[in-house]
Design a protein around this motif. Structure first.
Motif, mmCIF file in Angstrom:
data_model
loop_
_atom_site.group_PDB
_atom_site.id
_atom_site.type_symbol
_atom_site.label_atom_id
_atom_site.label_comp_id
_atom_site.label_asym_id
_atom_site.label_seq_id
_atom_site.Cartn_x
_atom_site.Cartn_y
_atom_site.Cartn_z
ATOM 1 N N GLY A 128 30.217 -30.239 -37.753
ATOM 2 C CA GLY A 128 31.431 -30.158 -36.956
ATOM 3 C C GLY A 128 31.249 -30.499 -35.489
ATOM 4 O O GLY A 128 32.218 -30.667 -34.765
ATOM 5 N N SER A 129 30.004 -30.609 -35.028
ATOM 6 C CA SER A 129 29.746 -30.953 -33.629
ATOM 7 C C SER A 129 30.085 -32.418 -33.386
ATOM 8 O O SER A 129 29.837 -33.272 -34.230
ATOM 9 N N LEU A 130 30.638 -32.707 -32.211
ATOM 10 C CA LEU A 130 30.966 -34.081 -31.839
ATOM 11 C C LEU A 130 29.781 -34.822 -31.231
ATOM 12 O O LEU A 130 29.843 -36.019 -31.002
ATOM 13 N N GLY A 131 28.692 -34.104 -30.920
ATOM 14 C CA GLY A 131 27.474 -34.736 -30.426
ATOM 15 C C GLY A 131 27.504 -35.028 -28.939
ATOM 16 O O GLY A 131 28.187 -34.364 -28.165
ATOM 17 N N HIS A 132 26.750 -36.069 -28.554
ATOM 18 C CA HIS A 132 26.555 -36.404 -27.140
ATOM 19 C C HIS A 132 26.841 -37.877 -26.881
ATOM 20 O O HIS A 132 26.481 -38.733 -27.688
ATOM 21 N N ILE A 133 27.449 -38.143 -25.718
ATOM 22 C CA ILE A 133 27.760 -39.512 -25.308
ATOM 23 C C ILE A 133 27.354 -39.702 -23.846
ATOM 24 O O ILE A 133 26.902 -38.766 -23.191
ATOM 25 N N ASP A 134 27.560 -40.899 -23.346
ATOM 26 C CA ASP A 134 27.387 -41.233 -21.929
ATOM 27 C C ASP A 134 25.977 -40.923 -21.426
ATOM 28 O O ASP A 134 25.792 -40.432 -20.314
ATOM 29 N N THR A 135 24.981 -41.223 -22.197
ATOM 30 C CA THR A 135 23.603 -40.871 -21.850
ATOM 31 C C THR A 135 23.057 -41.764 -20.752
ATOM 32 O O THR A 135 23.126 -42.987 -20.831
ATOM 33 N N THR A 136 22.500 -41.114 -19.736
ATOM 34 C CA THR A 136 21.803 -41.788 -18.655
ATOM 35 C C THR A 136 20.385 -41.242 -18.624
ATOM 36 O O THR A 136 20.201 -40.028 -18.534
ATOM 37 N N LEU A 137 19.391 -42.132 -18.713
ATOM 38 C CA LEU A 137 17.986 -41.722 -18.659
ATOM 39 C C LEU A 137 17.425 -41.990 -17.276
ATOM 40 O O LEU A 137 17.613 -43.075 -16.719
ATOM 41 N N VAL A 138 16.710 -40.988 -16.726
ATOM 42 C CA VAL A 138 16.103 -41.098 -15.408
ATOM 43 C C VAL A 138 14.646 -40.672 -15.522
ATOM 44 O O VAL A 138 14.355 -39.591 -16.043
ATOM 45 N N ARG A 139 13.751 -41.517 -15.025
ATOM 46 C CA ARG A 139 12.327 -41.187 -15.036
ATOM 47 C C ARG A 139 11.981 -40.447 -13.745
ATOM 48 O O ARG A 139 12.327 -40.878 -12.650
ATOM 49 N N LEU A 140 11.274 -39.311 -13.905
ATOM 50 C CA LEU A 140 10.833 -38.526 -12.757
ATOM 51 C C LEU A 140 9.529 -37.837 -13.132
ATOM 52 O O LEU A 140 9.456 -37.163 -14.171
ATOM 53 N N ASP A 141 8.524 -38.035 -12.307
ATOM 54 C CA ASP A 141 7.212 -37.410 -12.515
ATOM 55 C C ASP A 141 6.659 -37.662 -13.918
ATOM 56 O O ASP A 141 6.100 -36.764 -14.552
ATOM 57 N N GLY A 142 6.837 -38.890 -14.410
ATOM 58 C CA GLY A 142 6.284 -39.283 -15.700
ATOM 59 C C GLY A 142 7.055 -38.796 -16.914
ATOM 60 O O GLY A 142 6.623 -39.015 -18.043
ATOM 61 N N ARG A 143 8.177 -38.142 -16.711
ATOM 62 C CA ARG A 143 8.988 -37.662 -17.829
ATOM 63 C C ARG A 143 10.355 -38.321 -17.773
ATOM 64 O O ARG A 143 10.758 -38.844 -16.746
ATOM 65 N N LEU A 144 11.067 -38.288 -18.882
ATOM 66 C CA LEU A 144 12.421 -38.840 -18.954
ATOM 67 C C LEU A 144 13.423 -37.705 -19.036
ATOM 68 O O LEU A 144 13.301 -36.806 -19.870
ATOM 69 N N PHE A 145 14.409 -37.768 -18.144
ATOM 70 C CA PHE A 145 15.476 -36.786 -18.114
ATOM 71 C C PHE A 145 16.748 -37.467 -18.605
ATOM 72 O O PHE A 145 17.125 -38.518 -18.099
ATOM 73 N N ALA A 146 17.374 -36.863 -19.618
ATOM 74 C CA ALA A 146 18.600 -37.399 -20.204
ATOM 75 C C ALA A 146 19.780 -36.565 -19.727
ATOM 76 O O ALA A 146 19.865 -35.368 -20.014
ATOM 77 N N PHE A 147 20.669 -37.189 -18.961
ATOM 78 C CA PHE A 147 21.931 -36.577 -18.572
ATOM 79 C C PHE A 147 22.942 -37.020 -19.624
ATOM 80 O O PHE A 147 23.213 -38.219 -19.756
ATOM 81 N N VAL A 148 23.464 -36.075 -20.402
ATOM 82 C CA VAL A 148 24.357 -36.397 -21.511
ATOM 83 C C VAL A 148 25.639 -35.578 -21.408
ATOM 84 O O VAL A 148 25.631 -34.446 -20.921
ATOM 85 N N LYS A 149 26.734 -36.172 -21.862
ATOM 86 C CA LYS A 149 27.980 -35.411 -21.969
ATOM 87 C C LYS A 149 28.022 -34.766 -23.346
ATOM 88 O O LYS A 149 27.962 -35.449 -24.367
ATOM 89 N N ASN A 150 28.123 -33.456 -23.355
ATOM 90 C CA ASN A 150 28.296 -32.713 -24.599
ATOM 91 C C ASN A 150 29.769 -32.855 -24.987
ATOM 92 O O ASN A 150 30.648 -32.378 -24.270
ATOM 93 N N GLU A 151 30.034 -33.521 -26.084
ATOM 94 C CA GLU A 151 31.417 -33.774 -26.493
ATOM 95 C C GLU A 151 32.122 -32.524 -26.991
ATOM 96 O O GLU A 151 33.347 -32.512 -27.085
ATOM 97 N N ASP A 152 31.380 -31.458 -27.278
ATOM 98 C CA ASP A 152 32.015 -30.205 -27.685
ATOM 99 C C ASP A 152 32.509 -29.430 -26.466
ATOM 100 O O ASP A 152 33.629 -28.946 -26.449
ATOM 101 N N SER A 153 31.687 -29.309 -25.428
ATOM 102 C CA SER A 153 32.045 -28.545 -24.229
ATOM 103 C C SER A 153 32.666 -29.408 -23.134
ATOM 104 O O SER A 153 33.274 -28.876 -22.213
ATOM 105 N N LYS A 154 32.471 -30.728 -23.211
ATOM 106 C CA LYS A 154 32.935 -31.695 -22.198
ATOM 107 C C LYS A 154 32.196 -31.525 -20.865
ATOM 108 O O LYS A 154 32.689 -31.909 -19.815
ATOM 109 N N LEU A 155 30.980 -30.953 -20.912
ATOM 110 C CA LEU A 155 30.152 -30.746 -19.730
ATOM 111 C C LEU A 155 28.918 -31.636 -19.778
ATOM 112 O O LEU A 155 28.454 -32.008 -20.862
ATOM 113 N N ILE A 156 28.361 -31.953 -18.603
ATOM 114 C CA ILE A 156 27.139 -32.739 -18.513
ATOM 115 C C ILE A 156 25.949 -31.795 -18.657
ATOM 116 O O ILE A 156 25.851 -30.794 -17.939
ATOM 117 N N GLU A 157 25.058 -32.110 -19.589
ATOM 118 C CA GLU A 157 23.876 -31.293 -19.838
ATOM 119 C C GLU A 157 22.624 -32.118 -19.583
ATOM 120 O O GLU A 157 22.690 -33.347 -19.457
#
Length: 185
Positions: free
Chosen positions: A67-96
């Protein structure tokens, strides 16, 4: 890279450019086969971008459950050798925010809900590096016809209060902001 394809592709949403640590480009796009959106990475097979490998899911960023709508609008950012994914949670409509060691994951969520104080609903996020080493996120407050930005100078832990971008609010929707590399030299 593993590829999960179940049934017939029903939708694609919000493609965003991605550049790996070596500067090679790809595209992140959220795909659905009828059971919520999952971000996928597409990598070109040639320099002319005319041939592409099959989409590979970003592990850990799919729907949270039935029933979850999942995640959209993913932006990947590299910082200190790791990848950070800023995603919109389609259930809450918030950026996680999730983190991984490789572009395809597995990702682990480190900040959910309204963790940064941006409110919601928000989408279309773009994150760019600032000349002073900090980062700026651009956010589409689509239900308010407003476009905001917010800054972080501590590795994405805290963010400034959202500020409206005059001249763009009510005009721009779901834009992509890219860093002009000459500005960082």
């Amino acid at each position: 890279m593993p590829m999960l394809v179940v049934g017939r592709l029903e939708g694609a949403w919000a493609p965003e450019w991605y550049a790996d640590a070596a500067g090679r480009v790809g595209i992140i796009v959220s795909l659905t086969w009828g059971h919520g959106f999952t971000p996928h990475l597409l990598i070109p097979l040639d320099a002319g971008l005319t041939s592409w490998a099959p989409p590979v899911p970003l592990l850990g960023l799919g729907p949270a459950g039935p029933g979850s709508l999942g995640h959209i609008d993913t932006t990947l950012v590299r910082l200190d050798g790791r990848l950070f994914a800023f995603v919109k949670n389609e259930d809450s409509k918030l950026i996680e925010l999730a983190v991984a060691d490789r572009p395809v994951g597995p990702y682990r969520f480190i900040a959910t809900g309204d963790w940064a104080g941006w409110g919601g609903p928000r989408e279309g996020q773009s994150v760019v590096r600032l000349p002073d080493g900090g980062h700026r996120i651009y956010l589409d407050a689509y239900t308010e016809a407003r476009y905001y930005y917010s800054d972080s100078h501590d590795g994405f832990r805290t963010w400034s209060p959202p500020a409206e971008l005059p001249g763009l609010s009510g005009v721009v929707r779901h834009g992509t902001v890219l860093t002009e590399f000459s500005a960082l030299i």
